[in-house]
Design a protein around this motif. Structure first.
Motif, PDB file in Angstrom:
ATOM      1  N   ILE A 202       0.819  -1.126   0.106  1.00 52.65           N
ATOM      2  CA  ILE A 202      -0.043  -0.095   0.177  1.00 52.65           C
ATOM      3  C   ILE A 202       0.933   1.358   0.051  1.00 52.65           C
ATOM      4  CG2 ILE A 202      -1.670   1.245   1.291  1.00 52.65           C
ATOM      5  CD1 ILE A 202      -2.774  -1.422   2.504  1.00 52.65           C
ATOM      6  N   ASN A 219      -8.004  -4.258  -4.292  1.00 49.65           N
ATOM      7  CA  ASN A 219      -7.313  -3.011  -3.696  1.00 49.65           C
ATOM      8  C   ASN A 219      -5.810  -3.253  -3.627  1.00 49.65           C
ATOM      9  OD1 ASN A 219      -9.712  -1.577  -3.354  1.00 49.65           O
ATOM     10  ND2 ASN A 219      -9.466  -2.166  -0.912  1.00 49.65           N
ATOM     11  N   PHE A 220      -4.884  -2.252  -4.466  1.00 51.25           N
ATOM     12  CA  PHE A 220      -3.783  -2.450  -4.410  1.00 51.25           C
ATOM     13  C   PHE A 220      -2.957  -3.460  -4.980  1.00 51.25           C
ATOM     14  CE2 PHE A 220      -4.923   0.834  -1.291  1.00 51.25           C
ATOM     15  CZ  PHE A 220      -4.344   1.857  -1.811  1.00 51.25           C
TER      16      PHE A 220
END
Length: 574
Positions: A202, A219-220
């Motif tokens: 992240i 996500n990411f």
């Protein structure tokens, strides 16, 4: 994976669901055909019972199974040569020359070196674009030979794919194995069925920065992208765009936001500067306060601030020397100045003087000070003063003053009244030294010659001014037996001459009647003259003089008579 492939792949993910639905429809059709399968039940392979051309064979396999067999490796070849029965015309497999390249038609993949299994001398050149496999042949069993696609008939060797459209989650290539399959995951995916996208760390939002991210898969995760920026006054040090790559690393290191730098300001000559740096040296929001040393004035802004544009809020100021008023040269004056910094500026000095005959009233030296004022008021040149001359006693004086009363170049003409002579210069001039050109003259009484007292005479004088000077008077007389020949009174006149010639005293002897008569006559005449001269005397004085004269005459007559009686008359002058 190159950038182009990466972008293409990420775009394909958006169509994944549509493709998945289409695959489900084909799967239903395939299950329907499996009910008529005549093949090896434990190995997902099958074959036709009749011979046909290569195009018909492929059509057959695609109708009831998946396609003509696509052989992945030698293990699979050995397996087929074992389980498939011998056919004198052998079997068509799913290889065909397309654009001169041997290609697996079912997977549209180029034949790789590991899977090549050509019989000796094969493939032969020409139009033999399709491939057969020798099953249970005495020689070259399991090997391949290329034949014309339409001129020969053989059995179709088919396979039913173990791979389903969702076998590898749409993120990998499904590879058939004997009775099963394996997934070769595309870049950026992992797991037995390529179900997991590679994760990236992240990213940290840089201090004084902003970040906007999109996540097409997770996500990411692989294909995630982040756009990084900075707030006002900061510049991005690094890449604006980050993307999570198949390696699990971001495409670039995390950027940072660094404060905008401004040019290091130059301290003005004869100036001072104090700066504060809340973020970094001479960076955004740095402020500098500028001033000047004594004697100089700031030309520009006192306060400077480094702005978000990387420029200072104002141009760099300068320090300019304080100016003093240009001094006025006094009338009849001179001035010499030096300017170490600028004309008539701080520390300029002027030396002031006066022309001959003038004196400086004020300071000789002037200096331009830090206040912008000269160290002293402007001096003036005033004419030299001479002592006021004293008019000599019994004198006169007439003066002219071209500059000032009894000042340089004033002139005086001196004279004397009647009876006096000037002792000194007639003309006086006030000179540059403050002295008159000559000592003050005097008026001295005119001198008369010192009168000689006549032999047998007497003289009494008075001197109201000076001995035998103008207005001195002398009264002359004779001793007994002598008679005065001339004036009794003499006065020294303005001409320097006596009023009358000096008188004499004369005597006599009786030597005859003629001489006696003459002497007597003279005495009488003298008495008359005395009376005439004393005409202005008061009556009492006239009486006394007349008596004296008569007595003298009488005495003379008596004396003469006595001498005549003794001897004869014979007059003799003395």
């Amino acid at each position: 994976m190159t950038q182009g492939i990466y972008v293409e792949f990420c775009a394909q993910q958006k169509h994944y669901l549509v493709q998945k639905r289409i695959a489900h429809i084909w799967l239903l059709i395939l299950l329907h055909e499996l009910t008529a399968w005549e093949g090896v039940q434990s190995w997902n392979y099958s074959y036709s019972t009749t011979d046909m051309t290569w195009p018909d064979a492929r059509n057959y396999c695609q109708s009831f199974f998946t396609d003509l067999v696509a052989i992945q490796n030698r293990e699979e070849i050995n397996h087929l040569n074992t389980v498939i029965p011998r056919n004198p015309t052998y079997y068509w497999i799913g290889i065909r020359k397309i654009n001169n390249v041997w290609t697996w038609v079912g997977t549209n993949k180029t034949l790789d070196e590991e899977a090549k299994n050509w019989a000796a001398g094969e493939p032969t050149p020409g139009a033999e674009d399709c491939v057969e496999i020798y099953i249970k042949r005495a020689t070259d069993a399991g090997r391949w030979n290329n034949d014309p696609c339409l001129e020969r008939s053989k059995r179709a060797l088919c396979y039913l794919a173990s791979c389903k459209p969702n076998s590898c989650s749409g993120h990998g290539q499904c590879v058939e194995t004997i009775g099963s399959y394996t997934c070769q995951c595309y870049e950026g995916f992992n797991g037995p069925k390529c179900q997991s996208a590679v994760k990236c760390e992240i990213p940290k939002i840089p201090r004084n920065g902003t970040m906007t991210c999109s996540h097409p898969i997770g996500n990411f995760s692989y294909c995630s992208t982040c756009d990084v920026g900075c707030v006002e006054g900061f510049l991005l040090n690094g890449s604006v765009n980050l993307q999570c790559e198949a390696s699990g690393m971001w495409s670039s290191p995390f950027p940072t936001c660094e404060a905008v730098k401004c040019e290091t300001p130059k301290i003005p000559r004869t100036g001072i500067m104090t700066c504060s740096h809340p973020i970094g040296n001479f960076s955004y929001r740095s402020t500098c306060e500028v001033g000047c040393v004594e004697g100089f004035l700031l030309n520009g802004s006192v306060n400077l601030q480094c702005e978000a544009s990387g420029m200072w809020s104002s141009p760099f100021p300068t320090c300019e020397a304080v100016k003093c008023e240009i001094p006025k040269i006094s009338r009849n004056g001179t001035m010499t100045c030096s300017h170490p910094i600028g004309n008539f500026s701080y520390r300029s000095t002027c030396e002031v003087g006066c022309m001959e005959g003038f004196l400086l009233n004020g300071s000789v030296n002037l200096q331009c000070e830090a206040s912008g004022m000269w160290s002293s008021p402007f001096p003036t040149c005033e004419a030299v003063k001479c002592e006021i001359p004293k008019i000599p006693r019994n004198g006169t004086m007439t003066c002219s003053h071209p500059i000032g009363i009894f000042s340089y170049r004033s002139m005086c003409d001196v004279g004397c009244v009647e009876g006096f002579l000037l002792n000194g210069s007639v003309n006086l001039q006030c000179e540059a030294s403050g002295m008159w050109s000559s000592p003050f003259p005097t008026c001295e009484a005119v001198k008369c010659e010192i009168p000689k007292i006549s032999r047998n005479g007497t003289m009494t004088c008075s001197h109201p001014i000076g001995i035998f000077s103008y207005r001195s008077t002398c009264e002359v007389g004779c001793m007994e037996g002598f008679l005065l020949n001339g004036s009794v009174n003499l006065q020294c006149e303005a001409s320097g001459m006596w009023s009358l010639p000096f008188p004499t005293c004369e005597g006599f002897t009786l030597q005859g009647s003629q001489r006696l008569q003459r002497n007597a006559t003279a005495m009488i005449a003298q008495c008359k003259g005395t009376l005439k001269e004393n005409n202005s005397i008061k009556i009492i004085s006239i009486g006394i003089a007349s008596s004296v004269c008569l007595i003298s005459v009488l005495s003379a007559v008596i004396l003469i008579t006595r001498k005549v009686m003794k001897k004869g008359f014979s007059p003799i002058s003395t």
